[in-house]
Scaffold this motif. Structure first.
Motif, PDB file in Angstrom:
ATOM      1  N   VAL A 127       9.065  14.291  -6.272  1.00  0.00           N
ATOM      2  CA  VAL A 127      10.344  13.859  -5.728  1.00  0.00           C
ATOM      3  C   VAL A 127      10.215  12.568  -4.921  1.00  0.00           C
ATOM      4  O   VAL A 127      11.162  11.806  -4.786  1.00  0.00           O
ATOM      5  N   ALA A 128       9.015  12.281  -4.425  1.00  0.00           N
ATOM      6  CA  ALA A 128       8.765  11.060  -3.647  1.00  0.00           C
ATOM      7  C   ALA A 128       8.313   9.900  -4.537  1.00  0.00           C
ATOM      8  O   ALA A 128       8.018   8.828  -4.044  1.00  0.00           O
ATOM      9  N   GLY A 129       8.245  10.143  -5.838  1.00  0.00           N
ATOM     10  CA  GLY A 129       7.894   9.070  -6.755  1.00  0.00           C
ATOM     11  C   GLY A 129       6.493   9.122  -7.314  1.00  0.00           C
ATOM     12  O   GLY A 129       6.086   8.206  -8.030  1.00  0.00           O
ATOM     13  N   ALA A 130       5.733  10.170  -7.017  1.00  0.00           N
ATOM     14  CA  ALA A 130       4.373  10.272  -7.549  1.00  0.00           C
ATOM     15  C   ALA A 130       4.429  10.513  -9.055  1.00  0.00           C
ATOM     16  O   ALA A 130       4.978  11.511  -9.508  1.00  0.00           O
ATOM     17  N   GLY A 131       3.879   9.580  -9.824  1.00  0.00           N
ATOM     18  CA  GLY A 131       3.824   9.754 -11.274  1.00  0.00           C
ATOM     19  C   GLY A 131       2.877  10.866 -11.671  1.00  0.00           C
ATOM     20  O   GLY A 131       3.101  11.570 -12.646  1.00  0.00           O
ATOM     21  N   ILE A 132       1.804  11.016 -10.921  1.00  0.00           N
ATOM     22  CA  ILE A 132       0.850  12.120 -11.110  1.00  0.00           C
ATOM     23  C   ILE A 132       0.723  12.789  -9.756  1.00  0.00           C
ATOM     24  O   ILE A 132      -0.133  12.440  -8.948  1.00  0.00           O
ATOM     25  N   ALA A 133       1.600  13.737  -9.508  1.00  0.00           N
ATOM     26  CA  ALA A 133       1.682  14.384  -8.200  1.00  0.00           C
ATOM     27  C   ALA A 133       0.523  15.341  -7.950  1.00  0.00           C
ATOM     28  O   ALA A 133       0.199  15.631  -6.798  1.00  0.00           O
ATOM     29  N   ALA A 134      -0.120  15.816  -9.002  1.00  0.00           N
ATOM     30  CA  ALA A 134      -1.170  16.813  -8.852  1.00  0.00           C
ATOM     31  C   ALA A 134      -2.469  16.245  -8.294  1.00  0.00           C
ATOM     32  O   ALA A 134      -3.313  16.997  -7.820  1.00  0.00           O
ATOM     33  N   HIS A 135      -2.658  14.921  -8.350  1.00  0.00           N
ATOM     34  CA  HIS A 135      -3.911  14.315  -7.871  1.00  0.00           C
ATOM     35  C   HIS A 135      -3.569  13.143  -6.954  1.00  0.00           C
ATOM     36  O   HIS A 135      -2.978  12.145  -7.393  1.00  0.00           O
ATOM     37  N   LEU A 136      -3.941  13.264  -5.717  1.00  0.00           N
ATOM     38  CA  LEU A 136      -3.694  12.235  -4.708  1.00  0.00           C
ATOM     39  C   LEU A 136      -4.251  10.886  -5.155  1.00  0.00           C
ATOM     40  O   LEU A 136      -5.349  10.812  -5.702  1.00  0.00           O
ATOM     41  N   LEU A 152       0.870  -1.171   0.000  1.00  0.00           N
ATOM     42  CA  LEU A 152       0.000   0.000   0.000  1.00  0.00           C
ATOM     43  C   LEU A 152       0.902   1.215   0.000  1.00  0.00           C
ATOM     44  O   LEU A 152       1.878   1.249   0.762  1.00  0.00           O
ATOM     45  N   GLY A 153       0.586   2.202  -0.828  1.00  0.00           N
ATOM     46  CA  GLY A 153       1.469   3.351  -0.857  1.00  0.00           C
ATOM     47  C   GLY A 153       0.834   4.616  -1.378  1.00  0.00           C
ATOM     48  O   GLY A 153       0.008   4.583  -2.293  1.00  0.00           O
ATOM     49  N   VAL A 154       1.238   5.720  -0.776  1.00  0.00           N
ATOM     50  CA  VAL A 154       0.866   7.059  -1.223  1.00  0.00           C
ATOM     51  C   VAL A 154       2.162   7.832  -1.394  1.00  0.00           C
ATOM     52  O   VAL A 154       2.883   8.054  -0.419  1.00  0.00           O
ATOM     53  N   ASN A 155       2.492   8.184  -2.627  1.00  0.00           N
ATOM     54  CA  ASN A 155       3.691   8.969  -2.906  1.00  0.00           C
ATOM     55  C   ASN A 155       3.282  10.437  -2.985  1.00  0.00           C
ATOM     56  O   ASN A 155       2.474  10.804  -3.828  1.00  0.00           O
ATOM     57  N   GLN A 156       3.812  11.236  -2.103  1.00  0.00           N
ATOM     58  CA  GLN A 156       3.435  12.644  -2.020  1.00  0.00           C
ATOM     59  C   GLN A 156       4.509  13.505  -2.674  1.00  0.00           C
ATOM     60  O   GLN A 156       5.603  13.650  -2.144  1.00  0.00           O
ATOM     61  N   GLY A 157       4.199  14.060  -3.843  1.00  0.00           N
ATOM     62  CA  GLY A 157       5.125  14.907  -4.580  1.00  0.00           C
ATOM     63  C   GLY A 157       5.940  14.105  -5.578  1.00  0.00           C
ATOM     64  O   GLY A 157       6.215  12.924  -5.375  1.00  0.00           O
TER      65      GLY A 157
END
Length: 183
Positions: free
Chosen positions: A129-138, A122-127
């Motif tokens: 730089v943290a690995g979020a492929g689409i950082a603009a939408h949680l 389970l994971g939530v990447n925030q930003g």
């Protein structure tokens, strides 16, 4: 002048077995990634406006929904998304936070019954730089895992073999989602 050995020519069979995954290039090249916080370019804002099978939506809640990951790590890889275009977990209302968490719990139960995984990531990447492929939408990842499901392929060849089509996985998960009881 000597002819080149057959193995040096493009497309000529050799001793290597190759898994060609050209569909991954769209992800690598950034397709479907919004360039900024513009909701009209956000795939997580567009998906709820589509039919469930077209948008790969598994289930819809009041403030959040569950969708198949278009670029999955494993079969059954789900994403929990709020309908509202927010970037940070801290931006969710209390009502959204509760539904976000409950949908992740139900996703684990449904995947457990449908796919019988040995565990989950389970994971939530925030930003970004943290690995979020689409950082603009949680969005939260719910990834079913099996003993031995990862091998040298992702590391050496940047290739992941997936034994099930997204549409087939979505249909199985959505059907079970509709009948599984809440805790």
């Amino acid at each position: 002048m000597e002819a080149e050995p057959a193995a040096d020519l493009a497309g000529v069979p050799d001793a290597f077995q190759r898994l060609w995954t050209p569909h991954r290039m769209v992800y690598i090249n950034g397709e479907n990634k919004p360039s900024d916080a513009d909701e009209s370019s956000c795939p997580f804002c567009r998906a709820p406006g589509q039919a469930d099978d077209e948008g790969l939506i598994v289930a819809r809640g009041e403030s959040c929904y569950v969708v198949m990951n278009l670029y999955p790590y494993n079969p059954g890889h789900l994403l929990i998304c709020p309908y509202r275009h927010v970037s940070w977990l801290t931006d969710l209302t209390d009502r959204e936070t509760i539904e976000f968490t409950r949908l992740a719990q139900k996703a684990m139960r449904v995947l457990g019954e449908v796919s019988h995984p040995h565990g989950f990531n389970l994971g939530v990447n925030q930003g970004a730089v943290a690995g979020a492929g689409i950082a603009a939408h949680l969005h939260q990842h719910v990834v079913p895992r099996w003993q031995g499901d990862s091998n040298f392929m992702p590391v050496v060849a940047q290739t992941k073999a997936l034994p099930q089509l997204l549409e087939d996985a979505r249909a199985l998960i959505a059907a079970r989602w509709a009948v599984i009881d809440e805790p």
